[in-house]
Design an enzyme around this catalytic site. Structure first.
Site, PDB file in Angstrom:
ATOM      1  N   TRP A  10      -0.845  -0.942   1.930  1.00 52.29           N
ATOM      2  CA  TRP A  10      -2.236  -0.513   1.677  1.00 52.29           C
ATOM      3  C   TRP A  10      -2.488   0.919   2.133  1.00 52.29           C
ATOM      4  O   TRP A  10      -3.507   1.508   1.774  1.00 52.29           O
ATOM      5  CB  TRP A  10      -3.222  -1.450   2.404  1.00 52.29           C
ATOM      6  CG  TRP A  10      -3.322  -2.815   1.813  1.00 52.29           C
ATOM      7  CD1 TRP A  10      -2.608  -3.323   0.756  1.00 52.29           C
ATOM      8  CD2 TRP A  10      -4.204  -3.872   2.223  1.00 52.29           C
ATOM      9  NE1 TRP A  10      -2.979  -4.616   0.498  1.00 52.29           N
ATOM     10  CE2 TRP A  10      -3.968  -4.979   1.389  1.00 52.29           C
ATOM     11  CE3 TRP A  10      -5.165  -3.991   3.235  1.00 52.29           C
ATOM     12  CZ2 TRP A  10      -4.659  -6.186   1.515  1.00 52.29           C
ATOM     13  CZ3 TRP A  10      -5.854  -5.195   3.370  1.00 52.29           C
ATOM     14  CH2 TRP A  10      -5.597  -6.280   2.503  1.00 52.29           C
ATOM     15  N   LYS A  11      -1.602   1.459   2.945  1.00 48.32           N
ATOM     16  CA  LYS A  11      -1.802   2.805   3.511  1.00 48.32           C
ATOM     17  C   LYS A  11      -3.183   2.855   4.206  1.00 48.32           C
ATOM     18  O   LYS A  11      -3.607   1.857   4.774  1.00 48.32           O
ATOM     19  CB  LYS A  11      -1.639   3.879   2.432  1.00 48.32           C
ATOM     20  CG  LYS A  11      -0.299   3.717   1.679  1.00 48.32           C
ATOM     21  CD  LYS A  11       0.044   4.859   0.775  1.00 48.32           C
ATOM     22  CE  LYS A  11       1.378   4.579   0.091  1.00 48.32           C
ATOM     23  NZ  LYS A  11       1.852   5.673  -0.727  1.00 48.32           N
ATOM     24  N   GLU A 171      12.351   4.981  -1.585  1.00 46.29           N
ATOM     25  CA  GLU A 171      11.142   5.510  -2.223  1.00 46.29           C
ATOM     26  C   GLU A 171      11.325   7.000  -2.489  1.00 46.29           C
ATOM     27  O   GLU A 171      11.102   7.826  -1.583  1.00 46.29           O
ATOM     28  CB  GLU A 171       9.932   5.324  -1.300  1.00 46.29           C
ATOM     29  CG  GLU A 171       9.639   3.888  -0.952  1.00 46.29           C
ATOM     30  CD  GLU A 171       8.182   3.696  -0.516  1.00 46.29           C
ATOM     31  OE1 GLU A 171       7.498   2.906  -1.170  1.00 46.29           O
ATOM     32  OE2 GLU A 171       7.738   4.353   0.440  1.00 46.29           O
ATOM     33  N   GLY A 177       2.870   7.733  -5.771  1.00 45.39           N
ATOM     34  CA  GLY A 177       1.487   8.083  -6.103  1.00 45.39           C
ATOM     35  C   GLY A 177       1.361   9.073  -7.251  1.00 45.39           C
ATOM     36  O   GLY A 177       0.297   9.637  -7.476  1.00 45.39           O
ATOM     37  N   GLY A 238       2.339   0.815  -3.349  1.00 44.06           N
ATOM     38  CA  GLY A 238       1.131   1.433  -2.821  1.00 44.06           C
ATOM     39  C   GLY A 238      -0.071   1.122  -3.709  1.00 44.06           C
ATOM     40  O   GLY A 238      -0.659   0.040  -3.637  1.00 44.06           O
ATOM     41  N   GLY A 239      -0.427   2.049  -4.573  1.00 38.38           N
ATOM     42  CA  GLY A 239      -1.638   1.974  -5.384  1.00 38.38           C
ATOM     43  C   GLY A 239      -1.855   0.626  -6.073  1.00 38.38           C
ATOM     44  O   GLY A 239      -2.955   0.057  -5.994  1.00 38.38           O
TER      45      GLY A 239
HETATM   46  P1  13P Z   1       2.659   4.127  -4.957  1.00 39.95           P
HETATM   47  O1  13P Z   1       3.031   2.744  -5.392  1.00 39.95           O
HETATM   48  O2  13P Z   1       1.195   4.369  -4.914  1.00 39.95           O
HETATM   49  O3  13P Z   1       3.420   5.179  -5.747  1.00 39.95           O
HETATM   50  O4  13P Z   1       3.143   4.276  -3.436  1.00 39.95           O
HETATM   51  C1  13P Z   1       4.439   3.924  -3.121  1.00 39.95           C
HETATM   52  C2  13P Z   1       4.556   3.860  -1.649  1.00 39.95           C
HETATM   53  O5  13P Z   1       4.524   4.869  -0.978  1.00 39.95           O
HETATM   54  C3  13P Z   1       4.669   2.538  -1.025  1.00 39.95           C
HETATM   55  O6  13P Z   1       5.045   2.646   0.308  1.00 39.95           O
END
Ligand code: 13P
Length: 255
Positions: A10-11, A171, A177, A238-239
């Protein structure tokens, strides 16, 4: 079969109430997970207990809450930090370590990350160890050496019985992102290479135990294809993990 894992990151997003609602929506979708399939939710520290109780109630050992970070020292005068021992005392069993955003914005080096990995393992926490190259390295064609060095410098001090319990997440920074996912072929190529680096150091049997997740613009529309690759054991998301319908499909895309 090796563990297959859909991990949400979720950051620094969502209020507490929004987080609760998202979990409710995801959990009510219902899942028929196989023995080797897991879902993790890496949430902000203040949401860990809520997340743990929500997911454990529904899916016990197949769903778990994870921290997004911990401090590398055992305890002491580090205002605002959270130790691995604290996480363990809250029954948190997973922690993301070395996300590229923390490497970039918090100056986390490979050697500090080695200490974080040790802190986690000393406290019975499974690290989800992140690695991945920036765009300039990818463009220069040296990504394999760059990512292998991240593993060597942060993980290769571990004995086989410890490293075999880790989760690794590849990653590529240029895919985070940005909406620009690594192609399935690029992901498989790097994952296969990382497994060969692990096998050279620890033997094939150990390398074959370690789940390697792909992260970087994973979404419902591309998860199935990415996860179908033999060395891609799920995703760190993430997103798309902030949208219930997306993450539900990503969990269902696990092989
Ligand atoms: P996104 O899926 O938003 O590109 O982010 C990837 C991420 O950093 C997951 O840790």
């Amino acid at each position: 079969m090796r563990k297959q894992i859909a991990a949400a990151n979720w950051k620094m997003n969502l209020t507490y109430q929004q987080g609760e609602k998202l979990l409710d929506e995801i959990l009510k979708a219902g899942f028929d997970l196989k023995e080797h399939q897991y879902a993790l939710f890496a949430v902000p520290f203040p949401y860990l207990l809520m997340t743990r109780s929500e997911v454990e109630e529904e899916f016990s050992s197949h769903f778990a809450a994870a921290a997004q970070n911990c401090h590398h020292k055992k305890s002491g005068a580090f205002t605002g930090e959270v130790s691995a021992e604290m996480l363990h005392s809250m029954n948190i069993n997973y922690c993301v370590v070395g996300h590229s955003e923390r490497r970039e914005y918090n100056g986390e080096t490979n050697s500090i990350l080695a200490e974080k990995v040790n802190a986690c393992l000393d406290n019975f926490i499974t690290p989800v160890f992140c690695c991945g190259e920036p765009l300039s390295i990818r463009e220069s064609g040296t990504q394999n050496d760059y990512v292998a060095a991240q593993l060597k410098e942060s993980l290769f001090h571990l004995p086989a019985e410890k490293i075999s319990t880790l989760i690794i997440a590849y990653e590529p920074i240029w895919a985070i992102g940005t909406g620009k996912t690594a192609s399935t072929a690029q992901a498989q190529e790097m994952h296969q290479y990382l497994r060969s680096v692990l096998a050279d150091q620890y033997g094939k049997e150990v390398a074959d135990l370690i789940p390697i997740l792909y992260g970087g613009s994973v979404k419902a529309a591309n998860a199935k294809e990415l996860f179908a690759s033999p060395d891609v054991d799920g995703g760190l998301v993430g997103g798309a993990s902030l949208v219930a319908a997306e993450f539900v499909e990503i969990i269902r895309a696990l092989k």
